[in-house]
Design an enzyme around this catalytic site. Structure first.
Site, PDB file in Angstrom:
ATOM      1  N   GLN B 147       0.820  -1.208   0.000  1.00  0.00           N
ATOM      2  CA  GLN B 147       0.000   0.000   0.000  1.00  0.00           C
ATOM      3  C   GLN B 147       0.857   1.261   0.000  1.00  0.00           C
ATOM      4  O   GLN B 147       2.054   1.218   0.227  1.00  0.00           O
ATOM      5  CB  GLN B 147      -0.900  -0.002   1.245  1.00  0.00           C
ATOM      6  CG  GLN B 147      -0.127  -0.183   2.549  1.00  0.00           C
ATOM      7  CD  GLN B 147      -0.966  -0.809   3.653  1.00  0.00           C
ATOM      8  OE1 GLN B 147      -2.192  -0.704   3.645  1.00  0.00           O
ATOM      9  NE2 GLN B 147      -0.319  -1.455   4.604  1.00  0.00           N
ATOM     10  N   TYR B 176     -10.773   6.321  19.366  1.00  0.00           N
ATOM     11  CA  TYR B 176     -10.883   5.182  18.443  1.00  0.00           C
ATOM     12  C   TYR B 176     -10.420   3.911  19.146  1.00  0.00           C
ATOM     13  O   TYR B 176     -11.112   2.888  19.161  1.00  0.00           O
ATOM     14  CB  TYR B 176     -10.041   5.434  17.189  1.00  0.00           C
ATOM     15  CG  TYR B 176     -10.011   4.260  16.228  1.00  0.00           C
ATOM     16  CD1 TYR B 176     -10.870   4.212  15.143  1.00  0.00           C
ATOM     17  CD2 TYR B 176      -9.131   3.192  16.431  1.00  0.00           C
ATOM     18  CE1 TYR B 176     -10.869   3.130  14.273  1.00  0.00           C
ATOM     19  CE2 TYR B 176      -9.129   2.096  15.569  1.00  0.00           C
ATOM     20  CZ  TYR B 176      -9.992   2.073  14.494  1.00  0.00           C
ATOM     21  OH  TYR B 176      -9.992   0.994  13.650  1.00  0.00           O
ATOM     22  N   ASP B 200      -0.528   0.506  13.497  1.00  0.00           N
ATOM     23  CA  ASP B 200      -0.103   1.749  14.141  1.00  0.00           C
ATOM     24  C   ASP B 200       0.289   1.533  15.599  1.00  0.00           C
ATOM     25  O   ASP B 200       0.878   2.417  16.221  1.00  0.00           O
ATOM     26  CB  ASP B 200      -1.201   2.806  14.026  1.00  0.00           C
ATOM     27  CG  ASP B 200      -2.554   2.284  14.501  1.00  0.00           C
ATOM     28  OD1 ASP B 200      -2.671   1.916  15.691  1.00  0.00           O
ATOM     29  OD2 ASP B 200      -3.486   2.229  13.684  1.00  0.00           O
ATOM     30  N   ASP B 254       0.316 -11.890   7.175  1.00  0.00           N
ATOM     31  CA  ASP B 254      -1.110 -11.817   6.873  1.00  0.00           C
ATOM     32  C   ASP B 254      -1.895 -12.536   7.971  1.00  0.00           C
ATOM     33  O   ASP B 254      -1.517 -13.629   8.414  1.00  0.00           O
ATOM     34  CB  ASP B 254      -1.324 -12.507   5.513  1.00  0.00           C
ATOM     35  CG  ASP B 254      -2.755 -12.411   5.040  1.00  0.00           C
ATOM     36  OD1 ASP B 254      -3.555 -11.702   5.685  1.00  0.00           O
ATOM     37  OD2 ASP B 254      -3.083 -13.053   4.021  1.00  0.00           O
ATOM     38  N   CYS B 255      -3.019 -11.972   8.402  1.00  0.00           N
ATOM     39  CA  CYS B 255      -3.751 -12.572   9.525  1.00  0.00           C
ATOM     40  C   CYS B 255      -4.527 -13.831   9.138  1.00  0.00           C
ATOM     41  O   CYS B 255      -4.864 -14.637   9.999  1.00  0.00           O
ATOM     42  CB  CYS B 255      -4.663 -11.539  10.171  1.00  0.00           C
ATOM     43  SG  CYS B 255      -6.060 -11.053   9.154  1.00  0.00           S
ATOM     44  N   ASP B 275      -8.901  -4.824  13.622  1.00  0.00           N
ATOM     45  CA  ASP B 275      -8.623  -3.428  13.272  1.00  0.00           C
ATOM     46  C   ASP B 275      -8.211  -3.320  11.799  1.00  0.00           C
ATOM     47  O   ASP B 275      -7.500  -2.404  11.400  1.00  0.00           O
ATOM     48  CB  ASP B 275      -7.510  -2.903  14.196  1.00  0.00           C
ATOM     49  CG  ASP B 275      -7.310  -1.405  14.059  1.00  0.00           C
ATOM     50  OD1 ASP B 275      -8.291  -0.689  13.794  1.00  0.00           O
ATOM     51  OD2 ASP B 275      -6.157  -0.944  14.223  1.00  0.00           O
ATOM     52  N   TYR B 350     -11.493  11.952  12.294  1.00  0.00           N
ATOM     53  CA  TYR B 350     -12.293  11.379  11.210  1.00  0.00           C
ATOM     54  C   TYR B 350     -13.261  12.376  10.586  1.00  0.00           C
ATOM     55  O   TYR B 350     -13.690  12.219   9.457  1.00  0.00           O
ATOM     56  CB  TYR B 350     -13.072  10.157  11.696  1.00  0.00           C
ATOM     57  CG  TYR B 350     -12.255   8.885  11.770  1.00  0.00           C
ATOM     58  CD1 TYR B 350     -10.869   8.918  11.808  1.00  0.00           C
ATOM     59  CD2 TYR B 350     -12.884   7.642  11.796  1.00  0.00           C
ATOM     60  CE1 TYR B 350     -10.133   7.753  11.881  1.00  0.00           C
ATOM     61  CE2 TYR B 350     -12.148   6.472  11.868  1.00  0.00           C
ATOM     62  CZ  TYR B 350     -10.774   6.530  11.909  1.00  0.00           C
ATOM     63  OH  TYR B 350     -10.060   5.369  11.981  1.00  0.00           O
ATOM     64  N   GLU B 352     -16.273  12.540  11.006  1.00  0.00           N
ATOM     65  CA  GLU B 352     -17.574  11.893  10.828  1.00  0.00           C
ATOM     66  C   GLU B 352     -17.716  10.860  11.938  1.00  0.00           C
ATOM     67  O   GLU B 352     -16.717  10.302  12.394  1.00  0.00           O
ATOM     68  CB  GLU B 352     -17.715  11.253   9.444  1.00  0.00           C
ATOM     69  CG  GLU B 352     -16.636  10.244   9.088  1.00  0.00           C
ATOM     70  CD  GLU B 352     -16.648   9.846   7.611  1.00  0.00           C
ATOM     71  OE1 GLU B 352     -17.689   9.939   6.946  1.00  0.00           O
ATOM     72  OE2 GLU B 352     -15.580   9.429   7.117  1.00  0.00           O
TER      73      GLU B 352
END
Lengths: 362, 362
Positions: B147, B176, B200, B254-255, B275, B350, B352
């Site tokens: 990404q 959050y 994060d 990768d999960c 998450d 965010y 929102e």
């Protein structure tokens, strides 16, 4: 539809492609749309191309010499038009990528700006950033003797009260009310409280739940009270249905004479909560009178505060550092010396973090 | 400066003044600026006037027949230019008021849109509203195998992590992390916890404080972990400095295979906290595979959950009602029947309101 649909597309890129080859590449796509072009060769300043079609839609393509291309299209909102514009922008975007063969550093399309729409969705922050709200209804609008009053409906925040186009409180904004009441650290039971402003009834409603001895609220504008009683019920409940209750009274008058009267009578409060308009942003000399006004309210408020009393108020958005510093300077210049603390709180509908102050006598 | 300074002015009005008298009235003001005009008479569709000056600044004035006037000016950002444009807009605004003699219903100027600036300030919400952030620095930008990773600095929110241009978490966003951990209702002491995603380090950092037995975090992208360790320290503290601690381990993978492995081993957790990226917005059939993917993660997660265990996850913004309904439909189609509750939370960066889910076995 009356709204002018406005799509902005921003394409800064780094490339060896020159302006004229971009022009030639995009031209067929815009011709397909029935748009005629006028090219302005600005020499060392690049190109400006203007596209118009018969229905009055128009677009501008600006090619800067320093590797920035902007494209804007404006069109009336009619059925299917939004989708047509999105498709056109997709085509232009793909063509740009193709022409510049991976030499695009950034390619960004912004959401359309709708102007002249039935409900105004753009309400900038205090630090003048552009914010689009999810407004889908204008619930109330009127001019009182004192101000313009609007109540708009937001999909996510519920009804929002705006005074002179400034967002005051939304039905989602209990965190505002909690913050200006001391963030849950205070015991209001049996206490005497004075609210300055607070016409939306949010603070009054929360206070009354806490069994105070007496809450007096002084608010100048009956029309705001009436509008909030009707349309801001998630904030004020039924507390504004009557101007007097078991443990509260609402004085529909300017708070300055009220404060002076109480000062002369020697009446004292456990809490004074100042919910008047935010502190000024400006630090320019011509605003001196605003700061003096603010300081006089502070002086009058501190005068009616018990020695153990607390004064709560909102400040401004956390980014208005100069305005906040000026306010703190006023606090250091009061007749009665005070100390203060501040807290930064996220108020849902504000879209910016907000500073709240607690002030007490030294 | 490279940025194209863009000021938008919107003037819907109701008036008997015709388009040509508005044109005549505004003309001297724009001539003063050294701008030459080209008038397009669009007949029943009104007027479009284009202004250009030699430096490449340009403006468009569109007069619609249905009582809407829009004015846009675009100019390069150079010293003093912003103020010059504001002055020009003030003059035009005053002239409009004068010409229409109080028959203006609304007159609104929007903050300038800056395009091609050094730091990108425009990050739309999930429901595609235009939001300008107070970004003043690009702290980090890189493409990993998986990404695009950006860390931008916001004046009020601190550093913000964006993955593929989607805001993930800011240093201000403890709400959050608290929400996705169950909003303070859970006792993590001595518990086994599995985090899916969470690169994060925000959740990991908060969990470790609560003395769990063991937290396992599975995150695919080492580059995100490295960037956050360095630039998101207000969120992750020092927890990402090592991939193994007294009560936690980070598996950089990768999960899905991790979940499958634990499922086969019969390993069970008290809490699974998902998450990973927000649930899809789209409800179109071509997105079916995304929903299937999402459901398979849910199935695998529920499989490694103790009978009394809880699964926490973020949903989407509260306005994406269709996407949320689709997600809840998936919850009703799992191999193991579950119940769920949801909560709406205000995450500061965010802009929102966001929905969080708690899921447990029936």
């Amino acid at each position: 539809g009356k709204g002018a649909h406005h799509v902005l597309q921003r394409c800064p890129f780094f490339s060896s492609a020159d302006g004229s080859s971009i022009l030639k590449g995009l031209q067929p796509i815009l011709e397909e749309q029935g748009m005629t072009q006028t090219i302005h060769d600005l020499g060392e300043n690049g190109y400006l191309v203007m596209y118009i079609n018969k229905t009055g839609s128009f677009a501008t393509l600006r090619i800067y010499k320093d590797k920035l291309v902007t494209f804007d299209i404006q069109s009336s909102v009619v059925d299917g038009e939004g989708q047509r514009i999105q498709n056109l922008c997709n085509k232009l975007q793909d063509k740009m990528k193709d022409l510049l063969k991976g030499n695009i550093q950034k390619l960004k399309r912004l959401p359309a700006i709708v102007r002249g729409g039935v409900h105004d969705r753009y309400w900038p922050t205090e630090d003048e950033r552009l914010i689009e709200y999810d407004i889908d209804d204008t619930v109330y609008e009127a001019d009182s003797r004192y101000q313009n009053i609007k109540i708009l409906h937001s999909k996510q925040f519920g009804n929002i009260l705006l005074l002179n186009d400034d967002i005051n409180l939304a039905e989602s904004d209990l965190p505002y009310t909690q913050a200006i009441m001391g963030s849950g650290t205070e015991n209001y039971t049996g206490k005497e409280v004075l609210i300055l402003g607070g016409g939306d009834g949010g603070i009054l409603q929360e206070l009354v739940k806490l069994k105070p001895k007496m809450v007096t609220m002084s608010y100048i504008d009956q029309m705001v009270i009436d509008a909030c009683r009707k349309y801001m019920r998630k904030a004020c409940g039924d507390v504004l249905d009557h101007l007097k209750g078991d443990c509260y009274q609402v004085l529909v008058e300017d708070c300055i004479p009220v404060l002076k009267r109480y000062g002369e009578e020697g009446r004292l409060f456990d809490y004074v909560i100042n919910d008047l308009t935010a502190i000024p942003i400006s630090t320019s000399p011509e605003e001196e009178s605003t700061w003096e006004f603010l300081r006089s309210i502070l002086d009058l408020s501190v005068k009616v505060l018990k020695p153990t009393g607390k004064y709560f108020t909102q400040g401004n958005c956390v980014n208005m550092t100069e305005g906040l510093a000026m306010y703190e300077e006023q606090l250091n210049r009061l007749s009665c010396p005070v100390e203060f603390s501040k807290k930064v709180v996220c108020v849902p509908s504000y879209m910016e973090l907000w500073v709240f102050y607690t002030v007490w006598k030294k």
